[in-house]
Design a protein around this motif. Structure first.
Motif, PDB file in Angstrom:
ATOM      1  N   ALA A   1       0.847  -1.190   0.000  1.00 27.89           N
ATOM      2  CA  ALA A   1       0.000   0.000   0.000  1.00 27.89           C
ATOM      3  C   ALA A   1       0.883   1.241   0.000  1.00 27.89           C
ATOM      4  O   ALA A   1       2.075   1.180   0.300  1.00 27.89           O
ATOM      5  N   ASN A   2       0.339   2.370  -0.391  1.00 31.93           N
ATOM      6  CA  ASN A   2       1.085   3.625  -0.363  1.00 31.93           C
ATOM      7  C   ASN A   2       1.513   3.943   1.055  1.00 31.93           C
ATOM      8  O   ASN A   2       0.701   3.909   1.972  1.00 31.93           O
ATOM      9  N   ILE A   3       2.791   4.232   1.215  1.00 26.44           N
ATOM     10  CA  ILE A   3       3.354   4.500   2.537  1.00 26.44           C
ATOM     11  C   ILE A   3       3.815   5.946   2.589  1.00 26.44           C
ATOM     12  O   ILE A   3       4.512   6.424   1.694  1.00 26.44           O
ATOM     13  N   THR A   4       3.416   6.642   3.643  1.00 27.67           N
ATOM     14  CA  THR A   4       3.853   8.018   3.863  1.00 27.67           C
ATOM     15  C   THR A   4       4.843   8.025   5.018  1.00 27.67           C
ATOM     16  O   THR A   4       4.529   7.578   6.118  1.00 27.67           O
ATOM     17  N   LEU A   5       6.055   8.490   4.762  1.00 24.64           N
ATOM     18  CA  LEU A   5       7.070   8.546   5.805  1.00 24.64           C
ATOM     19  C   LEU A   5       6.886   9.803   6.653  1.00 24.64           C
ATOM     20  O   LEU A   5       6.582  10.880   6.131  1.00 24.64           O
ATOM     21  N   ALA A   6       7.083   9.640   7.954  1.00 23.05           N
ATOM     22  CA  ALA A   6       6.980  10.743   8.922  1.00 23.05           C
ATOM     23  C   ALA A   6       5.729  11.592   8.713  1.00 23.05           C
ATOM     24  O   ALA A   6       5.801  12.827   8.614  1.00 23.05           O
ATOM     25  N   PRO A   7       4.548  10.962   8.631  1.00 20.85           N
ATOM     26  CA  PRO A   7       3.327  11.732   8.325  1.00 20.85           C
ATOM     27  C   PRO A   7       2.952  12.761   9.375  1.00 20.85           C
ATOM     28  O   PRO A   7       2.340  13.775   9.046  1.00 20.85           O
ATOM     29  N   THR A   8       3.318  12.523  10.649  1.00 17.04           N
ATOM     30  CA  THR A   8       2.917  13.480  11.696  1.00 17.04           C
ATOM     31  C   THR A   8       3.898  14.641  11.821  1.00 17.04           C
ATOM     32  O   THR A   8       3.653  15.574  12.583  1.00 17.04           O
ATOM     33  N   ILE A   9       5.008  14.552  11.091  1.00 18.08           N
ATOM     34  CA  ILE A   9       6.041  15.588  11.215  1.00 18.08           C
ATOM     35  C   ILE A   9       6.051  16.506   9.995  1.00 18.08           C
ATOM     36  O   ILE A   9       6.619  17.593  10.023  1.00 18.08           O
ATOM     37  N   ARG A  10       5.415  16.064   8.913  1.00 18.30           N
ATOM     38  CA  ARG A  10       5.374  16.890   7.716  1.00 18.30           C
ATOM     39  C   ARG A  10       4.625  18.202   8.009  1.00 18.30           C
ATOM     40  O   ARG A  10       3.652  18.207   8.754  1.00 18.30           O
ATOM     41  N   LYS A  11       5.069  19.272   7.400  1.00 11.04           N
ATOM     42  CA  LYS A  11       4.488  20.608   7.644  1.00 11.04           C
ATOM     43  C   LYS A  11       4.466  20.892   9.143  1.00 11.04           C
ATOM     44  O   LYS A  11       3.438  21.282   9.704  1.00 11.04           O
ATOM     45  N   TYR A  12       5.599  20.666   9.769  1.00 20.35           N
ATOM     46  CA  TYR A  12       5.694  20.779  11.232  1.00 20.35           C
ATOM     47  C   TYR A  12       5.442  22.206  11.708  1.00 20.35           C
ATOM     48  O   TYR A  12       5.950  23.175  11.146  1.00 20.35           O
ATOM     49  N   ASN A  13       4.636  22.320  12.749  1.00 26.18           N
ATOM     50  CA  ASN A  13       4.336  23.613  13.368  1.00 26.18           C
ATOM     51  C   ASN A  13       5.368  23.872  14.472  1.00 26.18           C
ATOM     52  O   ASN A  13       5.413  23.160  15.476  1.00 26.18           O
ATOM     53  N   LYS A  14       6.193  24.891  14.287  1.00 30.56           N
ATOM     54  CA  LYS A  14       7.279  25.172  15.232  1.00 30.56           C
ATOM     55  C   LYS A  14       6.765  25.495  16.632  1.00 30.56           C
ATOM     56  O   LYS A  14       7.509  25.359  17.613  1.00 30.56           O
ATOM     57  N   GLU A  15       5.517  25.902  16.729  1.00 25.32           N
ATOM     58  CA  GLU A  15       4.954  26.211  18.048  1.00 25.32           C
ATOM     59  C   GLU A  15       4.878  24.967  18.936  1.00 25.32           C
ATOM     60  O   GLU A  15       4.809  25.087  20.163  1.00 25.32           O
ATOM     61  N   ASN A  16       4.889  23.776  18.327  1.00 24.59           N
ATOM     62  CA  ASN A  16       4.808  22.535  19.102  1.00 24.59           C
ATOM     63  C   ASN A  16       6.168  22.060  19.603  1.00 24.59           C
ATOM     64  O   ASN A  16       6.232  21.112  20.400  1.00 24.59           O
ATOM     65  N   LEU A  17       7.246  22.684  19.124  1.00 27.33           N
ATOM     66  CA  LEU A  17       8.582  22.159  19.389  1.00 27.33           C
ATOM     67  C   LEU A  17       8.908  22.082  20.875  1.00 27.33           C
ATOM     68  O   LEU A  17       9.428  21.067  21.344  1.00 27.33           O
ATOM     69  N   VAL A  18       8.607  23.122  21.625  1.00 29.65           N
ATOM     70  CA  VAL A  18       8.950  23.131  23.053  1.00 29.65           C
ATOM     71  C   VAL A  18       8.229  22.005  23.780  1.00 29.65           C
ATOM     72  O   VAL A  18       8.840  21.246  24.548  1.00 29.65           O
ATOM     73  N   HIS A  19       6.926  21.871  23.529  1.00 35.08           N
ATOM     74  CA  HIS A  19       6.153  20.802  24.167  1.00 35.08           C
ATOM     75  C   HIS A  19       6.685  19.425  23.770  1.00 35.08           C
ATOM     76  O   HIS A  19       6.827  18.530  24.607  1.00 35.08           O
ATOM     77  N   ASP A  20       6.995  19.245  22.466  1.00 33.36           N
ATOM     78  CA  ASP A  20       7.480  17.950  21.995  1.00 33.36           C
ATOM     79  C   ASP A  20       8.830  17.587  22.618  1.00 33.36           C
ATOM     80  O   ASP A  20       9.061  16.431  22.989  1.00 33.36           O
ATOM     81  N   VAL A  21       9.720  18.562  22.735  1.00 35.80           N
ATOM     82  CA  VAL A  21      11.052  18.295  23.293  1.00 35.80           C
ATOM     83  C   VAL A  21      10.952  17.948  24.776  1.00 35.80           C
ATOM     84  O   VAL A  21      11.535  16.965  25.247  1.00 35.80           O
ATOM     85  N   ILE A  22      10.210  18.763  25.528  1.00 33.14           N
ATOM     86  CA  ILE A  22      10.062  18.496  26.967  1.00 33.14           C
ATOM     87  C   ILE A  22       9.401  17.141  27.190  1.00 33.14           C
ATOM     88  O   ILE A  22       9.845  16.342  28.024  1.00 33.14           O
TER      89      ILE A  22
END
Length: 712
Positions: A4-25
């Motif tokens: 089947a068609n596979i999408t790599l890193a689908p949740t990271i594409r078009k990443y919103n930088k505002e989420n970075l602090v929460h994701d890192v912590i």
């Protein structure tokens, strides 16, 4: 078989930088709480504790690369570890031995192979058949089980294993030998976390407590007080090796790995879907299975035990607002850095503090609130929730899922066997059929039973339909027709078809006409395959209830029982009831062939009776105008045959058919002018069809029309 068609890193594409602090912590917190959990479960699986940390690097990174879930976390977890540990005992292999180090990666490899096979088979669709009460009971059962496993660690003991009875026994032993400083430290930490979750939910209190715990260990004689800390680990990364497939019989490995793979797929998919529904996003179930396979393949080549989705770590991520799989990548990379140069820090982390962090997260993931809601609105679904919960708690993960699924299907069958149903009538002055029980102003149509059945018709409920109609006939002896409103029937099985045929035969013997109406066209195809095509051919299957009544000679305003006045109260123009051709609706792509068959039967009847009127309509009297026009066009194709049978002049008979077709056109133009143009265009197509098949008849028809125009 194509992938089947596979999408790599689908949740990271078009990443919103505002989420970075929460994701890192969040990633750092997940890494920290993974240390005690992973090390403990690795030992349960028969491996040295450090392999739990190895399993928290590359498997997590690969899972994050493929997963379509923005928040679910992969890692060494309870169910697969326990299954592998018990399998080693069954093979007389001692945990932590060289033999165990060789066998476990082989098991993990075949788990990955099975999961990849499940991906190719699209086995993820099975989750669609699991209801929300099952999911809620399942996830609550897992959370409760893990909490009970962790409770002894708050008191200075070791984690428990097994199901509820074994865990309860282990907790009782821990209570008898509890360490007061450990209990105080763990309890205070848990209270702080729970209070902080209420007052400052966005504050990373878990990180603060871990740092404070490490500081206290360095400043105070924690070991002397009996407070355990994590074991120190030698620095270094896992080595990549191909498993040695000769150390254990492959047949035995395949059987064991299949059960582990099924548990991983069922447990993780259920939990992922639970979090997805709760947080209003969608996941690709099949790509998730591929992510499981990829993570486990990485675990196999680094010597680890099978890896599973972790409810506790996911709950932790949800609590600290991790938004994407960046948090898993941070957790994996920070664990890698820890293994390279920070393993000394591990020895300073107090186990009671880490245990409190895990328990706090798990308490937030339980769904006892759903159980309380179900108790109020649906006791049946509450017991399904309870069945899944108790099943997981007392019998283990896979048995709990099976119990919940069995209960769901049982409830579905019971519900389908007692569907919504009722007899219909009309409110005087109105046109829509409504349930007689809806209001005292709704009255039945005189001498007619209209019965609506709102469920697919199958072996478990067809008796209900038959009994309802027979009971109603007992009360209304003067009934002339029974009309089944099948708008709620999407399918039927062979048992239902046989009973329906018996009902029709019984009604026919009593002189009662029978109609099936309002259903989707696909049901007609099913009926033909199940041997009920004769009902369609005999005109018992009609598109609407109005058409069925018209076929009986009952026109609006319909006569109601007890002489109730039913005069039309609206001056609006007559509604178009027959916009869709009934023959196309009833017979689908076979409509033209079926018209030909019906005409052939009518021509045979003409040979016996000589009745031309029956030939004009067949058994489908009061046809839609479009259908009637097409019927007459097909009759024109048989003109010479009809002339030979009837003895009538060919030109006279052709003129009669054309005159009838003109009447149909005039009726359409007068009653429904909005359809006149469509009717005219369709007439042209039918003429072209006649010209192609019977050019001689076509020339005759055209000459008749030309003469008609000259006369006008």
């Amino acid at each position: 078989m194509k992938l089947a068609n596979i999408t790599l890193a689908p949740t990271i594409r078009k990443y919103n930088k505002e989420n970075l602090v929460h994701d890192v912590i969040t990633g750092l917190i997940i890494m920290a709480v993974s240390i005690p959990i992973s090390m403990g479960y690795a030992q349960i699986a028969g491996l040295p504790a450090v392999y739990g940390l190895y399993g928290s690097v590359f498997p997590i990174l690969l899972f994050a690369l493929f997963s379509t879930s923005p928040q679910f976390v992969f890692g060494v977890d309870a169910a697969p570890a326990a299954l592998v540990g018990s399998a080693l005992l069954g093979m007389n292999i001692e945990g932590g031995s060289k033999e165990a180090l060789a066998v476990v990666p082989v098991l993990t490899f075949f788990v990955a192979v099975w999961l990849f096979a499940f991906y190719l088979m699209h086995a993820g669709k099975l989750v669609n058949y699991i209801s929300e009460p099952v999911m809620g009971g399942f996830i609550t059962g897992i959370c409760t089980t893990i909490i009970l496993m962790q409770v002894p660690k708050l008191m200075g003991g070791s984690a428990g294993t097994g199901e509820f009875l074994e865990l309860a026994e282990h907790i009782i032993k821990a209570v008898r030998q509890f360490n007061m400083p450990s209990l105080v430290l763990g309890s205070v930490s848990l209270v702080i976390l729970l209070v902080a979750k209420k007052l400052v939910p966005k504050f990373p209190m878990a990180v603060v407590l871990m740092v404070l715990g490490a500081v206290l260990t360095n400043m105070l004689p924690m070991t002397a007080w009996g407070i355990k800390t994590l074991d120190a680990v030698e620095p270094g990364l896992p080595k990549w090796n191909i498993p040695d497939f000769t150390v254990v019989p492959i047949r035995e490995v395949i059987t064991i790995s299949l059960s582990v793979a099924v548990v991983i797929m069922a447990e993780t998919l259920l939990a992922e879907n639970n979090f997805a529904q709760k947080n209003r996003y969608r996941i690709n179930d099949n790509q998730e299975i591929l992510a499981f396979a990829a993570g486990n393949m990485a675990a196999a080549f680094t010597g680890c035990c099978p890896i599973n989705g972790s409810v506790s770590r996911t709950a932790m991520g949800e609590q600290y607002q991790g938004k994407t799989q960046v948090m898993s990548i941070v957790a994996g990379l920070s664990m890698l850095i820890l293994l390279l140069c920070g393993t000394g820090f591990i020895g300073y982390l107090p186990i009671p503090v880490l245990t409190a962090i895990v328990i706090s997260a798990l308490l937030g993931a339980t769904e006892f609130h759903l159980a309380a809601k179900l108790w109020k609105v649906s006791r049946t679904e509450f017991f399904i929730f309870a069945g899944a919960f108790v099943g997981v708690l007392f019998l283990g993960t896979i048995n709990g899922v099976l119990i919940g699924i069995i209960l769901s299907f049982s409830e579905m069958i019971i519900r389908s066997s007692k569907p919504a149903r009722g007899f219909l009538g009309i409110q005087p002055g109105h046109r829509h059929f409504r349930d007689l029980n809806e209001s005292s102003q709704i009255h039945a149509i005189k001498d007619v039973l209209i019965y609506r059945f709102s469920s697919n018709l199958f072996f478990a409920n067809v008796q209900v339909l038959q009994q309802d109609i027979e009971d109603a006939l007992e009360q209304k002896k003067d009934t002339k027709a029974v009309i089944l409103d099948a708008s709620g029937i999407g399918s039927m099985d062979i048992t239902a078809a046989e009973r329906l045929g018996n009902l029709y035969a019984s009604l026919k013997a009593q002189g009662v006409r029978f109609y099936i109406t309002e259903h989707i066209a696909g049901l007609n195809e099913q009926m033909r395959k199940l041997g009920l095509g004769y009902l369609i051919r005999e005109g018992c299957v009609r598109r609407t209830t109005h058409i069925a009544l018209k076929d009986m000679g009952i026109n609006r305003p319909y006569p109601l029982e007890d002489g109730v006045d039913n005069e039309e109260r609206s001056a609006s123009r007559k509604r178009v009831d027959n916009r869709v051709q009934e023959f196309v609706w009833a017979f689908g792509s076979n409509s033209e062939d079926e018209i030909e068959k019906q005409i052939a039967r009518q021509i045979e009847q003409l040979k016996k009776s000589g009745d031309m009127e029956k030939l004009l309509h067949g058994s489908w009297s009061h046809m839609d105008a479009f259908d009637e026009d097409e019927w007459l066009e097909h009759l024109e194709e048989h003109l010479k045959e009809i002339v030979n049978i009837s003895g009538k002049d060919e030109r006279t008979l052709a003129a009669r058919l054309e005159e009838h077709r003109q009447e149909v056109h005039d009726r359409i133009a007068q009653e429904h002018p909005e359809l006149a143009q469509r009717f005219k265009e369709r007439r042209h197509r039918l003429d072209e069809h006649l010209k192609e098949r019977r050019p001689d008849v076509y020339e005759l028809v055209i000459s008749l029309r030309d003469n008609k125009k000259k006369e006008e």
